[in-house]
Every structure is written in C-alpha cells, then in structure tokens.
Design an enzyme around this catalytic site. Sequence first.
Site, PDB file in Angstrom:
ATOM      1  N   SER A  13      49.911  37.254  34.860  1.00  0.00           N
ATOM      2  CA  SER A  13      48.742  36.484  35.756  1.00  0.00           C
ATOM      3  C   SER A  13      49.937  36.109  37.189  1.00  0.00           C
ATOM      4  O   SER A  13      50.744  36.881  37.491  1.00  0.00           O
ATOM      5  CB  SER A  13      48.362  35.384  35.310  1.00  0.00           C
ATOM      6  OG  SER A  13      46.910  34.275  36.010  1.00  0.00           O
ATOM      7  N   ASP A  60      39.155  41.928  36.183  1.00  0.00           N
ATOM      8  CA  ASP A  60      39.852  40.695  36.216  1.00  0.00           C
ATOM      9  C   ASP A  60      38.809  39.592  36.790  1.00  0.00           C
ATOM     10  O   ASP A  60      38.845  39.829  38.156  1.00  0.00           O
ATOM     11  CB  ASP A  60      40.805  40.637  36.384  1.00  0.00           C
ATOM     12  CG  ASP A  60      42.357  39.430  35.761  1.00  0.00           C
ATOM     13  OD1 ASP A  60      42.089  38.473  36.060  1.00  0.00           O
ATOM     14  OD2 ASP A  60      42.797  39.925  35.646  1.00  0.00           O
ATOM     15  N   HIS A 119      40.623  38.085  31.578  1.00  0.00           N
ATOM     16  CA  HIS A 119      41.911  38.032  32.564  1.00  0.00           C
ATOM     17  C   HIS A 119      43.168  38.802  31.717  1.00  0.00           C
ATOM     18  O   HIS A 119      43.570  38.375  30.373  1.00  0.00           O
ATOM     19  CB  HIS A 119      42.209  36.518  33.132  1.00  0.00           C
ATOM     20  CG  HIS A 119      42.693  36.507  33.419  1.00  0.00           C
ATOM     21  ND1 HIS A 119      43.608  36.686  34.693  1.00  0.00           N
ATOM     22  CD2 HIS A 119      44.292  35.088  33.957  1.00  0.00           C
ATOM     23  CE1 HIS A 119      44.324  36.570  35.480  1.00  0.00           C
ATOM     24  NE2 HIS A 119      44.907  35.390  34.395  1.00  0.00           N
TER      25      HIS A 119
END
Length: 509
Positions: free
Chosen positions: A219, A446, A476
């Site tokens: 991320s 996602d 995610h």
Amino acid sequence: MPTSAGLRGAAALTAALLALAGCSGSNDDGSVKAAPELRWDSCPAPNAAEGDGRPPGAEWECAGLDVPLDYDDPDGKTIELALIRSKALDPGKRIGSLVFNFGGPGGSGVAALPGAAQDYQRLRQRFDLVSFDPRGVGRSAPVTCLDDRRLDAYYQGDSSPEGPVEERAYLDGLKRYAAACEKNSATVLPHVGTPDAARDLDRIRQALGDEKLYYFGISYGTELGGVYAHQFPDKVGRAVFDAVVDPTKTSEQGSLGQAQGFQLALGNFAKDCVDRGEDCRLPGTTAEEVEQGIVDLQKRLRAAPIPGSGDRKLTETAATNGIAQALYSKEFWPLLEQGLDEADGGQGQLLLALSDAMNGRNQNGTYSNIGAANTAINCADYESRYTLAQTKAALPRFRAASPVFGDFLGWGLLGCSAWPVPGAWETPDVSAPGAAPILVIGNTGDPATPYEGARKMVERLGEGVGVELTFEGEGHGAYNSGDRCVQRAVDGYLLDGKVPAADTVCKAT
C-alpha cells in the site's frame, strides 16, 4: 482514508471480536555519516502509539537507530527509529534482511510484523524479517495531536456536513486538530514526509549490513519504495510493491480513485451476499438493492445515531468508516454483513468496532497515533490545500463515483486545509532508471489502491524496472490473500531472483 489501515486493524479486530548486524562502513549519500551499529535486544510490548497489545515472542528482537531529524542539517538533532526483526531460519542460506513497510501511511511496522509474520514464513527461511516505525509513527518520534478523550469526540463528529452551520463546525474541528498537532509536534511535523522516510530506509539498509535493499512494500509502502528507488536506484536489490499507490494521481485524484475502488468492492460484497440467496442477512434481491439499503441506513443514522459502545453512538460517519474497514479483506465480509444487519435493527456495536479499528482505537480506549501520523505524512507530502469552495465544487464527482463513500472522501479533501506545514509535491517522483527489476502487484478488486495504479507505477519506474503481476481477486493486497500463484511468483523472485514474466496473471480460486 488510509491506504492500508485495514492491515494493522485486522489483527486488533480479530482479537477483539472473535546475531548483531553491522553498519555498511560507507557514507552513501555523501553528506550523512554511515549508520551506526544496531544493538538488538528483547522487545517491549507495543505502546499505545503503536497500537497496544502483547509483547512479541522470544524470536523477535528490537533495536533503535539514530537518524537526522533534518537531513539538511546532518550534524544537528537526531531522532531514534524503532526496528524489529526475526532472524532467518536457515542461516547457512541467508540472503540478507527483508525490510517491510505495511503502509498507512502511519502504520507501526514494529507492531504489525509479528502479527503478520505467519504469512511470510517461507521468506523467513533465507531472510531476516525486519520492519520499523517510520519517523512520526509509533516509537519513532511520534506525531501527537489530540488526547484520547478528544479523539473520541473528534471521530464522533460529522465528516459529511450539510449546510453552513455544519460546514463551519467541520472546518473548526479541522483547525483545532491541526493546532493541537502543531502544539504537540511542531519540531517533527516538517520532517515526516516520504522523501525523509526514504532516506531513513537507506540508513536502515546500511545499519543492517546489506549492500542492497531487499524490500516488501504494501500500500503506502509502495509509494515509499518508489521514492526510495528514485533516490537510490543503485541500492535497489529485490523489491516487491503490493497494493500499489498510483504515483501519477494528485491527492484529489487519489481520493476519487478510492471512492470508486471502495464502491466497486462494496458492489462485489453485495453481489456475493445476494448470490447466497436466503443465507444473506441483508434486504434486497439484487446487488443494487443491497447497496441502496446501505445508503438508506446512512440517511437514518445521519438523522438519528444509534447505540454503539458505552456512551458512544454509531453515527453516519462511524458507520461509513466501519464499512470501509471491512472491505479491506474478504475475510471481513461476514462481519460487515452482520454489522449492517445489526445496525438495521438499531444496534451499532459491531460497525463501531470496525470503525475503531480503522481509527486505531485500542480495546482499552486509547488510540495509536496512526490517525495523527497519517495526516501529518500526507500533508507533508502533498501540496494541495483545498478551500471550502473547491471542495464543494468537487463533491458531485465524488457522489457520482460512490453513493456510499463519495461524501465521506470528498469532504476529506479539506484534511490539510489548516495544516501548519507546506506539502512537497503534486505527485511523487518514482522514476528509477538503472534500478534492478521491481515486482509490482495489482489486485483487480482492491478498494484502497485501485488496480490501475500498478500499471502507472510500472510506467513511472521506467523501462526495464517495473514488472507487473495481476491478481484477479478481492481485498487490499495480493500476497497476504494466501493465493498460491501470487506467492509462488513472489517467493521465486525474492528467494531465487527469478523475475516473473511481464503481465503475469493470477486468478483467485
């Protein structure tokens, strides 16, 4: 909205609801002394700023690393970064240290890695697993703003105001929050941005004794990794970027992309519920009807919040936040279904618990500093400072992108409007000509870092650097989904240097 709060929050939510490495000896950037030797010792329990919880097991060691607060003044004030590691299981075949950043920005790596390490055990065969609290986070000169009592009130506030009175109250709340951050953390606020964190990452590499950086960024960790590759292309060893932040998007474009991504994930959740027929606890015979039921619930909560936990209510904002938290992982879809069903019946405890996980609220009512650090890092990075007029002009685009999350994320554009420190860029520079191949993984479902960002990262890294892998799945991130196709590709790359074929596709089973 954080890009990966769900990674840290997942462990807390699950619990609530169910030999010394030497320095490199070189001065790589020409201006800062070589990183000192790390002194590893047993780890304390995570503190409240990191997320609170149990001490890591005996296999974990912790250390501190001094780095300049201001890299333009390398002989001036220093801060200490907190690090954690677990040594490789096969020392005879050890490659080096694999450094993790789990994202946020603002997530504590010291707290997150022990809980997530079981997902990376194959990598631990030949790597020391290492993570750290980035500057401004956890134990590393943490940004502090409001105390716990005031944070409870802050998160109970309305984040999608209607009309001049509510708008003024919202803006006043942002000003008070920014003023508290400046009062409590003025020294560190100008120095928590990603460029400084990338320089810290290279200091960590030196202190670990590795000639090249072996890195696993998730991320926001992909943005940090991209900026590192730009600053130190010749120091990139093997690096994985999973759940990729789009480096071409401004703060507004990124937020709009999140609105679209969370709406897509919510639609997938709703379709999955409907496909189960009578087992689905939510009203509606189509995914669209389920989604409309959620919009109707939001409207009812705006008019009349319902009981949550203790004297805290489930507000529209808390419910929206909790719904988003549950979309970070398909494993939490059953909790989302249950929470929505209970809220429809007037009980908001579960959705509020999901919201608490997103906000970093610990079970004892204290808060980690993920919210404060997230704001401070984002505001130090991105130069945009939106006015009320600009935000209101953008709201129709956000509402069109997402009936459920549009208002929530659109009003979030004002998050840095009163911030005392200017931002550094419109978009980060991640170009890394000459760097070793970097494996870039995009997940089609996602919610927080939409799939398209992976391709944009590959393009911006430059020819011959980014290698894209697509995971057709939900949630995610890809590696931590447990998908064997993704894990085989990543393990082969990190452990054996086998770069996957470009445009490899893995489909969730």
